[in-house]
Design a protein around this motif. Structure first.
Motif, PDB file in Angstrom:
ATOM      1  N   VAL A  22       0.836  -1.197   0.000  1.00  0.00           N
ATOM      2  CA  VAL A  22       0.000   0.000   0.000  1.00  0.00           C
ATOM      3  C   VAL A  22       0.869   1.244   0.000  1.00  0.00           C
ATOM      4  CG1 VAL A  22      -1.907  -1.140   1.202  1.00  0.00           C
ATOM      5  CG2 VAL A  22      -0.163   0.063   2.527  1.00  0.00           C
ATOM      6  N   ILE A  48      -5.500  -4.332   5.110  1.00  0.00           N
ATOM      7  CA  ILE A  48      -5.118  -3.065   4.485  1.00  0.00           C
ATOM      8  C   ILE A  48      -5.257  -1.965   5.528  1.00  0.00           C
ATOM      9  CG2 ILE A  48      -5.701  -1.393   2.679  1.00  0.00           C
ATOM     10  CD1 ILE A  48      -6.745  -3.816   1.043  1.00  0.00           C
ATOM     11  N   LEU A  55      -3.200   0.941  -3.557  1.00  0.00           N
ATOM     12  CA  LEU A  55      -2.724  -0.436  -3.486  1.00  0.00           C
ATOM     13  C   LEU A  55      -1.756  -0.632  -4.646  1.00  0.00           C
ATOM     14  CD1 LEU A  55      -6.122  -2.318  -2.951  1.00  0.00           C
ATOM     15  CD2 LEU A  55      -4.643  -1.261  -1.228  1.00  0.00           C
ATOM     16  N   ASN A  73     -10.307  -7.298  -9.406  1.00  0.00           N
ATOM     17  CA  ASN A  73      -9.811  -6.967  -8.078  1.00  0.00           C
ATOM     18  C   ASN A  73      -9.935  -5.466  -7.810  1.00  0.00           C
ATOM     19  OD1 ASN A  73      -8.582  -7.292  -5.549  1.00  0.00           O
ATOM     20  ND2 ASN A  73      -6.549  -7.057  -6.410  1.00  0.00           N
ATOM     21  N   PHE A  74      -9.576  -4.654  -8.792  1.00  0.00           N
ATOM     22  CA  PHE A  74      -9.648  -3.205  -8.619  1.00  0.00           C
ATOM     23  C   PHE A  74     -11.081  -2.747  -8.388  1.00  0.00           C
ATOM     24  CE2 PHE A  74      -5.590  -2.299 -11.330  1.00  0.00           C
ATOM     25  CZ  PHE A  74      -4.830  -3.039 -10.441  1.00  0.00           C
ATOM     26  N   GLN A  75     -12.028  -3.387  -9.068  1.00  0.00           N
ATOM     27  CA  GLN A  75     -13.437  -3.032  -8.876  1.00  0.00           C
ATOM     28  C   GLN A  75     -13.914  -3.354  -7.456  1.00  0.00           C
ATOM     29  OE1 GLN A  75     -15.247  -5.106 -12.228  1.00  0.00           O
ATOM     30  NE2 GLN A  75     -15.716  -3.115 -13.143  1.00  0.00           N
ATOM     31  N   THR A  76     -13.265  -4.300  -6.819  1.00  0.00           N
ATOM     32  CA  THR A  76     -13.596  -4.648  -5.439  1.00  0.00           C
ATOM     33  C   THR A  76     -13.173  -3.544  -4.474  1.00  0.00           C
ATOM     34  OG1 THR A  76     -13.276  -6.977  -5.984  1.00  0.00           O
ATOM     35  CG2 THR A  76     -13.269  -6.418  -3.652  1.00  0.00           C
ATOM     36  N   TYR A  77     -12.167  -2.775  -4.847  1.00  0.00           N
ATOM     37  CA  TYR A  77     -11.632  -1.708  -4.002  1.00  0.00           C
ATOM     38  C   TYR A  77     -11.634  -0.377  -4.759  1.00  0.00           C
ATOM     39  CZ  TYR A  77      -9.933  -5.629  -1.227  1.00  0.00           C
ATOM     40  OH  TYR A  77      -9.845  -6.781  -0.486  1.00  0.00           O
ATOM     41  N   GLN A  79     -12.232   2.581  -3.897  1.00  0.00           N
ATOM     42  CA  GLN A  79     -11.806   3.756  -3.142  1.00  0.00           C
ATOM     43  C   GLN A  79     -10.298   4.020  -3.225  1.00  0.00           C
ATOM     44  OE1 GLN A  79     -12.682   0.774  -1.960  1.00  0.00           O
ATOM     45  NE2 GLN A  79     -11.992   0.419   0.136  1.00  0.00           N
ATOM     46  N   TYR A  80      -9.556   3.073  -3.776  1.00  0.00           N
ATOM     47  CA  TYR A  80      -8.095   3.212  -3.844  1.00  0.00           C
ATOM     48  C   TYR A  80      -7.608   3.487  -5.260  1.00  0.00           C
ATOM     49  CZ  TYR A  80      -8.233   0.832   0.685  1.00  0.00           C
ATOM     50  OH  TYR A  80      -8.498   0.480   1.973  1.00  0.00           O
ATOM     51  N   HIS A  82      -4.849   2.308  -7.866  1.00  0.00           N
ATOM     52  CA  HIS A  82      -4.218   1.001  -8.051  1.00  0.00           C
ATOM     53  C   HIS A  82      -2.977   1.172  -8.915  1.00  0.00           C
ATOM     54  CE1 HIS A  82      -7.622  -1.104  -6.288  1.00  0.00           C
ATOM     55  NE2 HIS A  82      -8.357  -0.171  -6.876  1.00  0.00           N
ATOM     56  N   TYR A  94      -7.594   3.618 -11.886  1.00  0.00           N
ATOM     57  CA  TYR A  94      -8.612   3.987 -10.921  1.00  0.00           C
ATOM     58  C   TYR A  94      -9.965   3.514 -11.432  1.00  0.00           C
ATOM     59  CZ  TYR A  94      -9.386   7.871 -14.156  1.00  0.00           C
ATOM     60  OH  TYR A  94      -9.642   8.616 -15.278  1.00  0.00           O
TER      61      TYR A  94
END
Length: 109
Positions: A22, A48, A55, A73-77, A79-80, A82, A94
Protein backbone atom coordinates in the motif's frame (compact mmCIF):
# COMPACT_ATOMS: atom_id res chain seq x y z
CA UNK A 1 4.67 13.43 -5.80
CA UNK A 2 3.19 10.57 -7.82
CA UNK A 3 6.37 10.41 -9.91
CA UNK A 4 8.49 10.01 -6.75
CA UNK A 5 6.24 7.19 -5.52
CA UNK A 6 6.49 5.50 -8.93
CA UNK A 7 10.28 5.76 -8.88
CA UNK A 8 10.45 4.27 -5.40
CA UNK A 9 8.04 1.46 -6.29
CA UNK A 10 10.18 0.50 -9.29
CA UNK A 11 12.75 -0.91 -6.86
CA UNK A 12 10.22 -3.53 -5.68
CA UNK A 13 9.98 -5.26 -9.07
CA UNK A 14 11.57 -8.70 -9.36
CA UNK A 15 10.92 -11.63 -11.74
CA UNK A 16 10.18 -14.48 -9.31
CA UNK A 17 6.77 -13.59 -7.82
CA UNK A 18 4.33 -10.73 -7.32
CA UNK A 19 4.98 -8.36 -4.46
CA UNK A 20 2.26 -6.12 -3.09
CA UNK A 21 1.50 -3.41 -0.61
CA UNK A 22 0.00 0.00 0.00
CA UNK A 23 0.83 3.68 -0.21
CA UNK A 24 -0.27 5.55 2.91
CA UNK A 25 -1.65 9.09 3.25
CA UNK A 26 1.84 10.35 4.16
CA UNK A 27 3.10 8.87 0.82
CA UNK A 28 5.10 6.13 2.53
CA UNK A 29 5.25 2.77 0.79
CA UNK A 30 4.53 -0.35 2.81
CA UNK A 31 5.01 -3.87 1.49
CA UNK A 32 2.47 -6.41 2.70
CA UNK A 33 2.69 -10.18 2.54
CA UNK A 34 1.38 -11.67 -0.69
CA UNK A 35 -1.08 -14.22 0.71
CA UNK A 36 -2.22 -15.64 -2.64
CA UNK A 37 -1.75 -19.40 -3.08
CA UNK A 38 -0.08 -18.76 -6.48
CA UNK A 39 2.13 -15.70 -5.90
CA UNK A 40 4.04 -16.18 -9.18
CA UNK A 41 1.08 -14.80 -11.16
CA UNK A 42 -1.33 -13.34 -8.58
CA UNK A 43 -1.48 -11.34 -5.42
CA UNK A 44 -3.73 -11.02 -2.40
CA UNK A 45 -3.32 -9.03 0.76
CA UNK A 46 -5.10 -8.81 4.06
CA UNK A 47 -5.31 -6.12 6.71
CA UNK A 48 -5.12 -3.07 4.48
CA UNK A 49 -4.27 -0.15 6.80
CA UNK A 50 -7.01 2.43 7.36
CA UNK A 51 -4.75 5.24 6.12
CA UNK A 52 -3.98 3.55 2.78
CA UNK A 53 -4.72 5.63 -0.33
CA UNK A 54 -3.32 3.28 -2.97
CA UNK A 55 -2.72 -0.44 -3.49
CA UNK A 56 0.28 -1.62 -5.51
CA UNK A 57 1.58 -4.88 -6.87
CA UNK A 58 4.28 -6.04 -9.24
CA UNK A 59 4.02 -8.02 -12.46
CA UNK A 60 6.95 -10.47 -12.69
CA UNK A 61 6.42 -10.88 -16.45
CA UNK A 62 7.51 -7.24 -16.71
CA UNK A 63 4.47 -5.48 -18.17
CA UNK A 64 2.42 -2.90 -16.23
CA UNK A 65 -0.74 -3.61 -18.24
CA UNK A 66 -3.97 -4.51 -16.50
CA UNK A 67 -4.86 -8.22 -16.34
CA UNK A 68 -8.41 -9.58 -16.18
CA UNK A 69 -7.81 -10.54 -12.55
CA UNK A 70 -6.54 -7.02 -11.80
CA UNK A 71 -9.63 -5.50 -13.40
CA UNK A 72 -11.98 -7.45 -11.15
CA UNK A 73 -9.81 -6.97 -8.08
CA UNK A 74 -9.65 -3.20 -8.62
CA UNK A 75 -13.44 -3.03 -8.88
CA UNK A 76 -13.60 -4.65 -5.44
CA UNK A 77 -11.63 -1.71 -4.00
CA UNK A 78 -12.87 1.36 -5.90
CA UNK A 79 -11.81 3.76 -3.14
CA UNK A 80 -8.10 3.21 -3.84
CA UNK A 81 -5.71 4.21 -6.58
CA UNK A 82 -4.22 1.00 -8.05
CA UNK A 83 -0.58 0.86 -9.11
CA UNK A 84 1.05 -1.88 -11.19
CA UNK A 85 4.84 -2.09 -11.19
CA UNK A 86 6.39 -3.63 -14.28
CA UNK A 87 10.04 -4.15 -15.11
CA UNK A 88 10.39 -0.87 -17.03
CA UNK A 89 7.12 0.91 -16.36
CA UNK A 90 4.84 1.81 -13.47
CA UNK A 91 1.21 2.61 -14.25
CA UNK A 92 -1.78 3.58 -12.18
CA UNK A 93 -5.44 2.79 -12.58
CA UNK A 94 -8.61 3.99 -10.92
CA UNK A 95 -12.23 2.92 -10.84
CA UNK A 96 -14.52 5.49 -12.47
CA UNK A 97 -17.96 6.36 -11.08
CA UNK A 98 -19.58 3.96 -13.58
CA UNK A 99 -17.41 1.05 -12.36
CA UNK A 100 -15.03 0.96 -15.33
CA UNK A 101 -11.31 0.72 -14.63
CA UNK A 102 -9.25 3.42 -16.34
CA UNK A 103 -5.53 3.90 -16.74
CA UNK A 104 -4.13 7.20 -15.54
CA UNK A 105 -2.17 9.48 -17.83
CA UNK A 106 1.02 9.65 -15.77
CA UNK A 107 3.35 6.67 -15.93
CA UNK A 108 7.04 5.91 -15.75
CA UNK A 109 8.76 4.36 -18.74
Amino acid sequence: MLQTIFNNLQTYWQPQFERCGVVLKDNSIVELENTHSEPKNNFAMVDIPADAVALWHTHPHGCANLSVEDYHNFQTYPQYLHIIVGQREVAYYYVDTDGSVLRGDDHVS
